[in-house]
Design an enzyme around this catalytic site. Sequence first.
Site, mmCIF file in Angstrom:
data_model
loop_
_atom_site.group_PDB
_atom_site.id
_atom_site.type_symbol
_atom_site.label_atom_id
_atom_site.label_comp_id
_atom_site.label_asym_id
_atom_site.label_seq_id
_atom_site.Cartn_x
_atom_site.Cartn_y
_atom_site.Cartn_z
ATOM 1 N N HIS A 63 37.870 36.527 30.610
ATOM 2 C CA HIS A 63 37.599 35.291 31.349
ATOM 3 C C HIS A 63 36.292 35.392 32.119
ATOM 4 O O HIS A 63 35.781 36.475 32.353
ATOM 5 C CB HIS A 63 38.781 34.871 32.232
ATOM 6 C CG HIS A 63 39.330 35.950 33.106
ATOM 7 N ND1 HIS A 63 39.016 36.068 34.426
ATOM 8 C CD2 HIS A 63 40.187 36.961 32.832
ATOM 9 C CE1 HIS A 63 39.655 37.109 34.927
ATOM 10 N NE2 HIS A 63 40.360 37.667 33.989
ATOM 11 N N TYR B 53 43.289 32.544 42.964
ATOM 12 C CA TYR B 53 43.651 32.988 44.313
ATOM 13 C C TYR B 53 43.782 31.752 45.207
ATOM 14 O O TYR B 53 42.931 30.861 45.128
ATOM 15 C CB TYR B 53 42.550 33.853 44.924
ATOM 16 C CG TYR B 53 42.249 35.152 44.219
ATOM 17 C CD1 TYR B 53 42.874 36.339 44.607
ATOM 18 C CD2 TYR B 53 41.298 35.226 43.195
ATOM 19 C CE1 TYR B 53 42.574 37.541 43.989
ATOM 20 C CE2 TYR B 53 41.001 36.427 42.567
ATOM 21 C CZ TYR B 53 41.643 37.584 42.967
ATOM 22 O OH TYR B 53 41.345 38.776 42.363
ATOM 23 N N PRO C 158 44.728 45.044 47.170
ATOM 24 C CA PRO C 158 44.524 44.575 45.797
ATOM 25 C C PRO C 158 43.712 43.282 45.669
ATOM 26 O O PRO C 158 43.348 42.892 44.563
ATOM 27 C CB PRO C 158 45.951 44.370 45.273
ATOM 28 C CG PRO C 158 46.820 44.268 46.476
ATOM 29 C CD PRO C 158 46.153 45.050 47.555
ATOM 30 N N LYS D 42 40.155 46.016 42.763
ATOM 31 C CA LYS D 42 39.215 47.128 42.622
ATOM 32 C C LYS D 42 39.849 48.505 42.429
ATOM 33 O O LYS D 42 39.167 49.443 42.004
ATOM 34 C CB LYS D 42 38.320 47.207 43.880
ATOM 35 C CG LYS D 42 37.348 46.055 44.008
ATOM 36 C CD LYS D 42 36.259 46.160 42.972
ATOM 37 C CE LYS D 42 35.372 44.949 42.927
ATOM 38 N NZ LYS D 42 35.162 44.415 41.588
ATOM 39 N N TYR E 72 32.483 41.075 42.740
ATOM 40 C CA TYR E 72 33.745 40.975 42.002
ATOM 41 C C TYR E 72 33.577 41.601 40.616
ATOM 42 O O TYR E 72 34.476 42.292 40.112
ATOM 43 C CB TYR E 72 34.160 39.507 41.904
ATOM 44 C CG TYR E 72 35.583 39.277 41.452
ATOM 45 C CD1 TYR E 72 36.656 39.552 42.295
ATOM 46 C CD2 TYR E 72 35.861 38.773 40.177
ATOM 47 C CE1 TYR E 72 37.964 39.339 41.888
ATOM 48 C CE2 TYR E 72 37.162 38.551 39.757
ATOM 49 C CZ TYR E 72 38.211 38.835 40.618
ATOM 50 O OH TYR E 72 39.509 38.616 40.199
HETATM 51 P P1 RFL Z 1 48.227 56.561 40.436
HETATM 52 O O1 RFL Z 1 48.354 55.434 39.461
HETATM 53 O O2 RFL Z 1 48.968 56.485 41.696
HETATM 54 O O3 RFL Z 1 48.628 57.891 39.645
HETATM 55 C C1 RFL Z 1 48.774 59.128 40.313
HETATM 56 C C2 RFL Z 1 49.753 59.972 39.518
HETATM 57 O O4 RFL Z 1 49.908 61.234 40.161
HETATM 58 C C3 RFL Z 1 51.284 61.572 40.186
HETATM 59 N N1 RFL Z 1 51.527 62.490 41.313
HETATM 60 C C4 RFL Z 1 51.684 63.821 41.169
HETATM 61 N N2 RFL Z 1 51.693 64.594 40.077
HETATM 62 C C5 RFL Z 1 51.902 65.939 40.263
HETATM 63 N N3 RFL Z 1 52.096 66.502 41.508
HETATM 64 C C6 RFL Z 1 52.097 65.727 42.619
HETATM 65 N N4 RFL Z 1 52.290 66.268 43.812
HETATM 66 C C7 RFL Z 1 51.876 64.329 42.482
HETATM 67 N N5 RFL Z 1 51.811 63.306 43.354
HETATM 68 C C8 RFL Z 1 51.601 62.205 42.624
HETATM 69 C C9 RFL Z 1 52.012 60.252 40.334
HETATM 70 O O5 RFL Z 1 53.349 60.307 39.873
HETATM 71 C C10 RFL Z 1 51.142 59.341 39.455
HETATM 72 O O6 RFL Z 1 51.596 59.298 38.118
HETATM 73 O O7 RFL Z 1 46.688 56.819 40.813
HETATM 74 P P2 RFL Z 1 45.362 56.676 39.939
HETATM 75 O O8 RFL Z 1 45.546 57.325 38.584
HETATM 76 O O9 RFL Z 1 44.260 57.090 40.823
HETATM 77 O O10 RFL Z 1 45.233 55.108 39.612
HETATM 78 C C11 RFL Z 1 44.971 54.183 40.664
HETATM 79 C C12 RFL Z 1 45.618 52.818 40.353
HETATM 80 O O11 RFL Z 1 46.976 53.032 40.025
HETATM 81 C C13 RFL Z 1 45.516 51.841 41.537
HETATM 82 O O12 RFL Z 1 44.275 51.959 42.178
HETATM 83 C C14 RFL Z 1 45.664 50.359 41.101
HETATM 84 O O13 RFL Z 1 46.935 50.136 40.554
HETATM 85 C C15 RFL Z 1 45.415 49.406 42.267
HETATM 86 N N6 RFL Z 1 45.643 47.991 41.921
HETATM 87 C C16 RFL Z 1 44.683 47.249 41.245
HETATM 88 N N7 RFL Z 1 43.531 47.823 40.858
HETATM 89 C C17 RFL Z 1 42.619 47.118 40.106
HETATM 90 O O14 RFL Z 1 41.554 47.669 39.771
HETATM 91 N N8 RFL Z 1 42.828 45.811 39.731
HETATM 92 C C18 RFL Z 1 43.969 45.158 40.084
HETATM 93 O O15 RFL Z 1 44.147 44.018 39.661
HETATM 94 C C19 RFL Z 1 44.940 45.877 40.897
HETATM 95 N N9 RFL Z 1 46.080 45.268 41.269
HETATM 96 C C20 RFL Z 1 46.840 47.381 42.304
HETATM 97 C C21 RFL Z 1 47.030 45.996 41.958
HETATM 98 C C22 RFL Z 1 47.846 48.068 42.968
HETATM 99 C C23 RFL Z 1 49.017 47.429 43.316
HETATM 100 N N10 RFL Z 1 50.016 48.207 43.984
HETATM 101 C C24 RFL Z 1 51.373 48.205 43.632
HETATM 102 C C25 RFL Z 1 49.611 49.239 44.901
HETATM 103 C C26 RFL Z 1 48.185 45.335 42.302
HETATM 104 C C27 RFL Z 1 49.177 46.035 43.012
HETATM 105 C C28 RFL Z 1 50.407 45.250 43.400
HETATM 106 C C1 PHB Z 2 47.066 41.451 38.865
HETATM 107 O O1 PHB Z 2 46.978 40.810 37.799
HETATM 108 O O2 PHB Z 2 48.004 42.232 39.073
HETATM 109 C C2 PHB Z 2 46.018 41.280 39.890
HETATM 110 C C3 PHB Z 2 44.948 40.431 39.655
HETATM 111 C C4 PHB Z 2 43.962 40.274 40.620
HETATM 112 C C5 PHB Z 2 44.066 40.950 41.812
HETATM 113 C C6 PHB Z 2 45.136 41.811 42.040
HETATM 114 C C7 PHB Z 2 46.127 41.968 41.079
HETATM 115 O O3 PHB Z 2 43.115 40.786 42.760
#
Ligand code: RFL
Ligand code: PHB
Length: 390
Positions: free
Chosen positions: A72, A199, A291, A295, A383
């Site tokens: 998009h 948003y 979120p 990023k 963005y």
């Molecule tokens: P993760 O995904 O947390 O993975 C870390 C892994 O390490 C494991 N772990 C261990 N393993 C061994 N020994 C230990 N002591 C350990 N402790 C932990 C865990 O089990 C896990 O498998 O980190 P990583 O790889 O750095 O990835 C980061 C992303 O997951 C995170 O930044 C994003 O999900 C954030 N986020 C978003 N980011 C975007 O770029 N675009 C988005 O649209 C976006 N939307 C979001 C999001 C995060 C959200 N939540 C739930 C926090 C939306 C939401 C709702």
């Molecule tokens: C998502 O699709 O989960 C999402 C999209 C945009 C955001 C955060 C989360 O800023």
Amino acid sequence: MKTQVAIIGGGPAGLLLSQLLDLQGIESVVLERHSREHVLARIRAGVLEWGSVEVLRNAGVGERMDTEGLLHDGSVIVWSAKHRFLIDTRRYAGRPMMAYGQTNITEDLYAARDAAGGTIIDEANDVTPHDLTGNPYVTYEKDGEQHRLDCNYVAGCDGFHGVSRASIPESILQTYEKDYPFGWLGILSRTPPLPELTYANHERGFALASMRNPMLSRYYVQCPLDDDVDEWPDERFWQELKSRFPEEIAAQIVTGPSIEKSIAPLRSFVAEPMRYGNLFLAGDAAHIVPPTGAKGLNLAISDVFYLSRALTQFYDNGSTDYLDRYSDMALRRVWGAARFSWWLTMLLHRFPDQGAFDHRAQEVELDYIASSEPAARSIAEQYAGLPFEE
Ligand code: RFL
Ligand code: PHB
């Protein structure tokens, strides 16, 4: 056991790092605390910057993303029940965005690591890095047995609650933190999404309509931090969501049973430096952003891009130039995204302590962005994601 790079954490950062290193002939072992099923059940990010898309393609995991991901031009912001603004990344940054779920990226990375015969040890308990400023090794327990993994470097990709950052002495680590007084309640439903990622700034609170594929939608509403998902049956969620969008958009939202529902707190956190001796932090292990700016995953990918390039340089010709510059280089991008995510969070949410003045100021700022080309360019550029450094 011995390897070149011990990677703690098998989320997107750890898996992508092992994949990129393997493509350069560098050995790694991934140690993940949870089972693969658990890791793959997490519903998180959905929006990729173009730089992330290219890193994933170059890692050999772009095929499904390119067929199933939704391209998009940017995302829409709506406010005051009638105003609409497109964060036009294609126009102002020359790049579209890609909607493709983190769950799918993780699946694609697991498949690629399996196909290449990569070593991922899941359900590894008590993972502990040792001698990080000397000859590093990592110990862990698996199926009741103790193991030791010797390595040249440790990559801390273990998320916000991991052990890696905690193993850096307090006297060295500087942390910056900001909590927000609300969370995001998110649901996933097998319904067609709105045509645009949208948003909403509304007097009842923030809302977001996002997507995973043509039959899978992701929606969020701002909610109090102490709310419980049980207080949010689907009907209440849909009603609240629709009330926060202008009528003509609300009318387009197709509702259905939720297949996942969870509440996530919002937090900004940056740890400096991202290196301690032979330990390098990447992704959520070093930083968390709210979120709102989409990023978090993109930063994890850019950290891993910088780190894999630095390790490749070292194993190619022994130079530690990129490794020595890793922390500073990664942190410049991290802080850019942390500032942007904080700013967008302040602009789009209703804070409990805000009054009528603050709300008008938010609306006036949104009106300004919508009427000023430099402002529109600035938001689109951020963005879309800042470019990677050479
Ligand atoms: P993760 O995904 O947390 O993975 C870390 C892994 O390490 C494991 N772990 C261990 N393993 C061994 N020994 C230990 N002591 C350990 N402790 C932990 C865990 O089990 C896990 O498998 O980190 P990583 O790889 O750095 O990835 C980061 C992303 O997951 C995170 O930044 C994003 O999900 C954030 N986020 C978003 N980011 C975007 O770029 N675009 C988005 O649209 C976006 N939307 C979001 C999001 C995060 C959200 N939540 C739930 C926090 C939306 C939401 C709702
Ligand atoms: C998502 O699709 O989960 C999402 C999209 C945009 C955001 C955060 C989360 O800023």
